[in-house]
Design a protein around this motif. Structure first.
Motif, mmCIF file in Angstrom:
data_model
loop_
_atom_site.group_PDB
_atom_site.id
_atom_site.type_symbol
_atom_site.label_atom_id
_atom_site.label_comp_id
_atom_site.label_asym_id
_atom_site.label_seq_id
_atom_site.Cartn_x
_atom_site.Cartn_y
_atom_site.Cartn_z
ATOM 1 N N ASP A 186 5.689 10.274 -2.397
ATOM 2 C CA ASP A 186 6.149 11.081 -1.257
ATOM 3 C C ASP A 186 5.012 11.743 -0.470
ATOM 4 O O ASP A 186 5.277 12.443 0.517
ATOM 5 C CB ASP A 186 7.154 12.172 -1.679
ATOM 6 N N GLU A 187 3.748 11.527 -0.881
ATOM 7 C CA GLU A 187 2.639 12.063 -0.099
ATOM 8 C C GLU A 187 2.565 11.361 1.255
ATOM 9 O O GLU A 187 2.890 10.174 1.368
ATOM 10 C CB GLU A 187 1.307 11.864 -0.837
ATOM 11 N N PRO A 188 2.137 12.071 2.317
ATOM 12 C CA PRO A 188 2.027 11.432 3.630
ATOM 13 C C PRO A 188 0.950 10.367 3.650
ATOM 14 O O PRO A 188 -0.050 10.448 2.923
ATOM 15 C CB PRO A 188 1.673 12.595 4.561
ATOM 16 N N TYR A 189 1.163 9.350 4.452
ATOM 17 C CA TYR A 189 0.180 8.291 4.649
ATOM 18 C C TYR A 189 -1.013 8.879 5.399
ATOM 19 O O TYR A 189 -0.857 9.567 6.398
ATOM 20 C CB TYR A 189 0.824 7.173 5.467
ATOM 21 N N ASN A 196 -6.230 14.434 4.349
ATOM 22 C CA ASN A 196 -6.587 14.548 2.928
ATOM 23 C C ASN A 196 -5.645 13.733 2.055
ATOM 24 O O ASN A 196 -5.304 14.133 0.933
ATOM 25 C CB ASN A 196 -6.607 16.008 2.478
ATOM 26 N N SER A 197 -5.231 12.584 2.571
ATOM 27 C CA SER A 197 -4.321 11.723 1.821
ATOM 28 C C SER A 197 -4.881 10.312 1.770
ATOM 29 O O SER A 197 -6.080 10.109 1.949
ATOM 30 C CB SER A 197 -2.917 11.769 2.437
ATOM 31 N N VAL A 198 -4.020 9.337 1.526
ATOM 32 C CA VAL A 198 -4.465 7.974 1.267
ATOM 33 C C VAL A 198 -3.744 6.973 2.164
ATOM 34 O O VAL A 198 -2.600 7.174 2.562
ATOM 35 C CB VAL A 198 -4.223 7.581 -0.205
ATOM 36 N N ASP A 199 -4.447 5.873 2.482
ATOM 37 C CA ASP A 199 -3.788 4.693 3.015
ATOM 38 C C ASP A 199 -3.640 3.706 1.859
ATOM 39 O O ASP A 199 -3.930 4.038 0.705
ATOM 40 C CB ASP A 199 -4.538 4.117 4.219
ATOM 41 N N LEU A 277 2.797 3.125 2.395
ATOM 42 C CA LEU A 277 3.413 2.186 3.334
ATOM 43 C C LEU A 277 3.424 2.759 4.746
ATOM 44 O O LEU A 277 4.004 3.825 4.984
ATOM 45 C CB LEU A 277 4.840 1.864 2.885
ATOM 46 N N GLY A 278 2.804 2.046 5.658
ATOM 47 C CA GLY A 278 2.823 2.469 7.050
ATOM 48 C C GLY A 278 4.162 2.195 7.716
ATOM 49 O O GLY A 278 4.806 3.087 8.258
ATOM 50 N N HIS A 295 4.463 7.161 4.233
ATOM 51 C CA HIS A 295 4.436 7.924 2.987
ATOM 52 C C HIS A 295 4.136 6.968 1.833
ATOM 53 O O HIS A 295 4.206 5.746 1.989
ATOM 54 C CB HIS A 295 5.776 8.626 2.721
ATOM 55 N N VAL A 296 3.834 7.539 0.700
ATOM 56 C CA VAL A 296 3.740 6.754 -0.527
ATOM 57 C C VAL A 296 5.150 6.625 -1.093
ATOM 58 O O VAL A 296 5.811 7.644 -1.357
ATOM 59 C CB VAL A 296 2.802 7.411 -1.549
ATOM 60 N N VAL A 297 5.614 5.403 -1.243
ATOM 61 C CA VAL A 297 7.007 5.156 -1.613
ATOM 62 C C VAL A 297 7.094 4.055 -2.660
ATOM 63 O O VAL A 297 6.148 3.298 -2.883
ATOM 64 C CB VAL A 297 7.853 4.741 -0.386
#
Length: 323
Positions: A186-189, A196-199, A277-278, A295-297
């Protein structure tokens, strides 16, 4: 483009050693200004290559004309980083302590923050924090800093033990890789480490560096590194599903053009993955509708790309990374 100072590059370049003093962006060009593919601003800044964590050893190959950016090489990427975020050192032994620290903590939560005066240092999952002493309450860690002349100085500070820190690397087990992945659920893309997140590819890279496996930055390069490879390119969709069932194990990476996902296993013979996932595209009455997930899903492989093919149908390979 002019600020790159390419005219100043000589036939022989003296390489300098540096250490990052905070999390910083690696840029395509020496500028903080964003560039977007469309007239309105979006999260997809074309100048953003990736992000680099504090206490990373880098080689400095060049300086921009305005002196505000270094062109650096880190262990898996190169690009422009603000000079204010890098401290220089002529001490090779000191620099090598950041390349290959002997006593260190690995960040195993999605992030860990350390107070450094008025600044909060952000370490993302997989970052290493060197320590010199430990007791039953915690650790005396080393924080790299930049003095007024831009040179490296080190500060010691005490931190208490935390669940998001592990002494050394985690044991390399599939269970550990999957557990690390779900910290990001559920972290933002974060394109190129923004927010400060991930692709998708930094998500996979962060998981694996917690166990001491350091992967290339981008998905297409990660697909080619050492490990056990299961190619899908000559298989139809049904053949790909059969290959997954026969060959793949949870914790493997699934690749498609420009995207990478972590395989979780099957439920009722349906493979599931977790990924940053974009978007995906859905064809509704002949109209292609793009759904922005960002988000990370967790998802299965029935989602479709713009061509109308499923994720499963466009998979190119699976890789089981090895130490």
């Amino acid at each position: 483009l002019h600020n790159r100072g390419l005219e100043n590059i000589q036939d022989t370049v003296s390489v300098r050693m540096g250490v990052t003093v905070r999390r910083s962006s690696i840029r395509t060009l020496p500028t903080a200004d964003p560039i977007f593919e469309e007239p309105q601003a979006s999260m997809f800044d074309s100048m953003q290559e990736t992000a680099i964590d504090p206490a990373e050893a880098v080689l400095i190959l060049h300086t921009s004309n305005d002196g505000q950016y270094y062109y650096i090489q880190m262990y898996n990427y190169s690009g422009w980083v603000a000079t204010a975020d890098i401290a220089l050192t002529n001490d090779r032994k000191q620099w090598l302590n950041y390349v290959n620290p002997q006593k260190f903590l690995t960040v195993t939560g999605k992030a860990y923050q350390v107070t450094n005066g008025t600044e909060m240092l952000f370490y993302q999952m997989g970052s290493r924090i060197s320590f010199t002493k430990k007791n039953k309450f915690g650790y005396t860690i080393t924080i790299p800093q930049r003095d007024a002349q831009g040179n490296l100085k080190e500060k010691s500070t005490f931190i208490t033990s935390a669940a998001s820190l592990h002494e050394g690397y985690l044991p390399y087990t599939r269970n550990n890789i999957i557990q690390e992945a779900f910290y990001y659920l559920d972290e933002p893309y974060g394109w190129g480490g923004l927010k400060n997140s991930v692709d998708c590819s930094s998500f996979i890279a962060n998981l694996y560096r917690t166990v001491g496996i350091f992967l290339p930055r981008n998905a297409d390069q990660q697909e080619t590194v050492a490990g056990q490879h299961f190619p899908f390119t000559n298989l139809d969709e049904s053949g790909i599903y059969n290959s997954i069932a026969q060959n793949c194990r949870p914790g493997d990476a699934f690749f498609m053009d420009g995207h990478v996902m972590l395989y979780l296993g099957e439920v009722d013979n349906v493979p599931y993955v977790i990924d940053a996932l974009g978007s995906y595209t859905q064809d509704i009455d002949g109209e292609k509708i793009r759904h922005h997930i960002l988000h990370v899903v967790v998802n299965d492989l029935s989602l479709t790309v713009f061509s109308g093919k499923s994720f499963a149908a466009v998979l190119t390979s699976a890789v089981s990374f090895h130490q």
